[in-house]
Design a protein around this motif. Sequence first.
Motif, short mmCIF file in Angstrom:
data_model
loop_
_atom_site.label_atom_id
_atom_site.label_comp_id
_atom_site.label_asym_id
_atom_site.label_seq_id
_atom_site.Cartn_x
_atom_site.Cartn_y
_atom_site.Cartn_z
N PHE A 304 0.83 -1.21 0.00
CA PHE A 304 0.00 0.00 0.00
C PHE A 304 0.86 1.25 0.00
CE2 PHE A 304 -3.49 -2.40 -0.12
CZ PHE A 304 -4.02 -2.93 1.03
N PHE A 305 1.94 1.21 0.80
CA PHE A 305 2.81 2.37 0.87
C PHE A 305 3.40 2.69 -0.50
CE2 PHE A 305 5.65 5.40 2.34
CZ PHE A 305 6.95 5.05 2.10
N PHE A 306 3.84 1.64 -1.21
CA PHE A 306 4.45 1.90 -2.50
C PHE A 306 3.43 2.32 -3.54
CE2 PHE A 306 8.40 1.40 -1.12
CZ PHE A 306 8.97 0.15 -1.05
N ILE A 307 2.19 1.80 -3.41
CA ILE A 307 1.15 2.30 -4.31
C ILE A 307 0.96 3.79 -4.09
CG2 ILE A 307 -1.31 2.21 -4.80
CD1 ILE A 307 -1.26 -0.72 -4.31
N GLY A 308 0.99 4.20 -2.79
CA GLY A 308 0.86 5.62 -2.50
C GLY A 308 2.02 6.42 -3.06
N VAL A 309 3.25 5.90 -2.88
CA VAL A 309 4.43 6.61 -3.37
C VAL A 309 4.35 6.78 -4.88
CG1 VAL A 309 6.90 6.31 -3.76
CG2 VAL A 309 5.97 6.02 -1.50
N LYS A 310 3.98 5.69 -5.56
CA LYS A 310 3.93 5.76 -7.02
C LYS A 310 2.86 6.73 -7.49
CE LYS A 310 4.90 4.44 -11.15
NZ LYS A 310 5.58 3.38 -11.78
N SER A 311 1.70 6.70 -6.82
CA SER A 311 0.62 7.62 -7.21
C SER A 311 1.06 9.05 -7.00
CB SER A 311 -0.63 7.36 -6.39
OG SER A 311 -0.90 6.01 -6.31
N LEU A 312 1.76 9.29 -5.87
CA LEU A 312 2.22 10.64 -5.58
C LEU A 312 3.21 11.10 -6.63
CD1 LEU A 312 1.86 12.71 -3.33
CD2 LEU A 312 3.92 11.82 -2.30
#
Lengths: 318, 149
Positions: A304-312
């Motif tokens: 989830f954290f990396f999905i957030g990072v990538k989206s950001l």
Amino acid sequence: MESNCFVLLVEVVNYLVLIICVLVGVAFVTLLERKILGYIQIRKGPNKVGYMGLFQPFSDAVKLFSKEQTMPIMSNFIIYYFCPIFSLFLSLLVWSVLPYDVGLVSFNMSILFFFCCLGMGVYSVMVAGWASNCKYSLLGSLRSVAQTISYEVSLALILLSFIVLLGGFSLELFNKYQNYIWFMFLSLPLSLIWFASCLAETNRTPFDFAEGESELVSGFNTEYSSGGFALIFMAEYSSILFMSVLFVVVFLGSNPCSLVFYLKSMFLAFVFVWVRGTLPRLRYDKLMYLAWKSFLPVSINYLFFFIGVKSLCFVLNL
Amino acid sequence: MAATPTQDLPPKGGYAPVNFTRIPARSYFNGYQLFAGFGVVSAVACYMYYKTYSLVRREDIEMRSGRLAVEPLLLAERDREFLKQIRRNRDEEARLMANVEGWEVGTYHGERIYKTIPSERFIDPVINEYFAHGPSKAYTDNAFFSLFS
């Protein structure tokens, strides 16, 4: 068409050269392991055979392949005979995904192929244990299968996190995305979980229930004599080498066309052996809890954290 | 027969007392500091990933733009060669069928190939006709691509 055939030939020859180098490496990793374990245990490893024991692998090979190949009467001989061959085949097949710039096949979907080979490897252990028609083998193989499939889940989720970061399924993308910083700094807990899952996948201490050397007689390879035993352990050491190379590719900045890459891989193989000499075996339920209650939540949270990072990053780059 | 045998006895007054108290390892950082360090390293690494992603995205856009810019050129080149080949096919057909009575080039014994469409419209030839007059290797090299994609 001729150029296509020529490129195919070059790729096949490159792959064969790689396999030969891997097999030589496997032979000497056995010696490496015995020497390191010896020094951990305040003794020397094998040092009689050649200079510092360098010819020990060759004498081991000669011994193993000149011994009698037993055939357990009540075993299911065809698949009993075939399982070590199959596991060695898979362990060598998976080396074709290495992300070289030129030469080897350039896979678009290396990660998926790696997972397919890993998943099929479960079958070889399970069937080897069952086909031996021996209760120790069966127990060893079933415990190993349960452990392997549990740790495969966290392995898959970690790689899924990196697939999200890379935007593709190819191992070559790891090279592209690690040119400023290694992924190890981005995800240190993931690298440790990955390493532990690799230990579990290759049935190494502290997860070596397949062998279970003091509980079961010899685990799933109780009934295997010279040839099959040699193939099973070549498959295991080839997996160890591949997992250390994969760790370097994923976390430590991959570029297989540099020397430092291989030094890092050798350091990882050393750490595999070091862990074997240092840590005791986990109790079985603790091992399962570790997989399902500790590694899996961390992997999912990092996903989830990396999905957030990538989206950001995507939003900021628009 | 040796002299009086020596025995390995404890020293006079016994052994000194053994210190078996625990000596814990010296820790330089407590848990909070370690976690803060982990957070800082992760944050910096996330920023570096952002830079890398920007770079990769810029490079992808540049490659795509270059390919899109060149594509009309390549299509035009391909069309020119296609039309030249069709002209060569027509000339070859004229040369081959010069002595046949009642043969008009581009028809089948005077009958139009496509009956329901106006005769001005050009329909691409099938691959067998396109490569009919050349070496068969040209056909076999291109057959898979044409027929199955």
